[in-house]
Design a protein around this motif. Sequence first.
Motif, PDB file in Angstrom:
ATOM      1  N   SER A  33      16.289   2.895 -49.516  1.00  0.00           N
ATOM      2  CA  SER A  33      17.239   2.592 -50.590  1.00  0.00           C
ATOM      3  C   SER A  33      16.259   2.451 -51.642  1.00  0.00           C
ATOM      4  O   SER A  33      15.614   2.872 -51.964  1.00  0.00           O
ATOM      5  N   GLN A  34      17.010   3.549 -52.684  1.00  0.00           N
ATOM      6  CA  GLN A  34      16.016   3.406 -54.205  1.00  0.00           C
ATOM      7  C   GLN A  34      16.467   2.358 -55.465  1.00  0.00           C
ATOM      8  O   GLN A  34      17.788   2.590 -55.930  1.00  0.00           O
ATOM      9  N   GLU A  35      16.298   1.208 -55.608  1.00  0.00           N
ATOM     10  CA  GLU A  35      16.271   0.365 -56.058  1.00  0.00           C
ATOM     11  C   GLU A  35      15.336   0.453 -57.461  1.00  0.00           C
ATOM     12  O   GLU A  35      13.964   1.090 -56.790  1.00  0.00           O
ATOM     13  N   LYS A  36      15.370   0.530 -58.656  1.00  0.00           N
ATOM     14  CA  LYS A  36      15.089   0.420 -59.910  1.00  0.00           C
ATOM     15  C   LYS A  36      14.914  -0.776 -60.334  1.00  0.00           C
ATOM     16  O   LYS A  36      15.787  -1.372 -61.280  1.00  0.00           O
ATOM     17  N   GLN A  52      18.183  -0.758 -61.871  1.00  0.00           N
ATOM     18  CA  GLN A  52      19.613  -0.557 -61.551  1.00  0.00           C
ATOM     19  C   GLN A  52      19.273  -0.763 -59.827  1.00  0.00           C
ATOM     20  O   GLN A  52      19.005  -0.122 -59.384  1.00  0.00           O
ATOM     21  N   ARG A  53      20.518  -1.920 -59.437  1.00  0.00           N
ATOM     22  CA  ARG A  53      20.187  -2.085 -57.963  1.00  0.00           C
ATOM     23  C   ARG A  53      21.690  -1.736 -57.651  1.00  0.00           C
ATOM     24  O   ARG A  53      22.876  -1.517 -58.178  1.00  0.00           O
ATOM     25  N   SER A  54      21.786  -0.615 -56.398  1.00  0.00           N
ATOM     26  CA  SER A  54      22.694  -0.645 -55.834  1.00  0.00           C
ATOM     27  C   SER A  54      23.233  -1.038 -55.302  1.00  0.00           C
ATOM     28  O   SER A  54      24.539  -1.012 -54.738  1.00  0.00           O
ATOM     29  N   LEU A  56      23.800  -3.052 -52.433  1.00  0.00           N
ATOM     30  CA  LEU A  56      23.040  -3.744 -51.596  1.00  0.00           C
ATOM     31  C   LEU A  56      22.778  -4.893 -50.409  1.00  0.00           C
ATOM     32  O   LEU A  56      22.678  -5.150 -49.233  1.00  0.00           O
ATOM     33  N   GLU A 106      16.727  -7.454 -54.007  1.00  0.00           N
ATOM     34  CA  GLU A 106      16.297  -6.246 -54.262  1.00  0.00           C
ATOM     35  C   GLU A 106      14.400  -6.212 -54.619  1.00  0.00           C
ATOM     36  O   GLU A 106      13.193  -5.563 -54.259  1.00  0.00           O
TER      37      GLU A 106
END
Length: 186
Positions: A33-36, A52-54, A56, A106
């Motif tokens: 997953s691409q969490e920023k 930026q949280r997905s 998920l 996250e």
Amino acid sequence: MRVLLVLPLLTFTLAACEREDRDYRPNPVTAESQEKIALAPLSPGPGGPTEQRSGLGKEYEENAYHISQGQRLYAWFNCNGCHGNGGGGSGPALMDDRWIYGGQIENIVQTIREGRPNGMPSFRGKIPDDQIWEIAAYIRSMGRNVPKAAAPGRKDDMSPGPAEQRRPPGEVIDGGQVPPSAQMPQ
């Protein structure tokens, strides 16, 4: 005559059967997953860091199956060796309200995936992404930060306190703030 009736029925039954099609576990590195997320409240410029949280993490935190799988994986990957059933040891405690790099799911996933200085190894490419999320959900349950219905039972052989689902809800204090447990008594 009976054989002629059974033969078409048997043929029809076998033709209707299909092999179950299952998705195999994806490659751990390509399926991440691409969490920023920000690990500290500091950032250059006038504003705070952008995140930026997905979303998920909510799927894992509210699911009893994922949390129980995380409990199993926590033991399998010997997280107890450093974190001592969540109470700390050579690694930091996971049950309190003090988180250096943030206590949101996250942040915990990033810590497991990337590692941290002074001891926490990186598990990128060694543990699939979904299992990292399950371990992180279990770690959040140790601090009473998941719904009570989803919290797993705890092996009480080494825990002096009650199981997670019997404790009152906790509050996470992200890195950079002083939690109530670390403040001087008044």
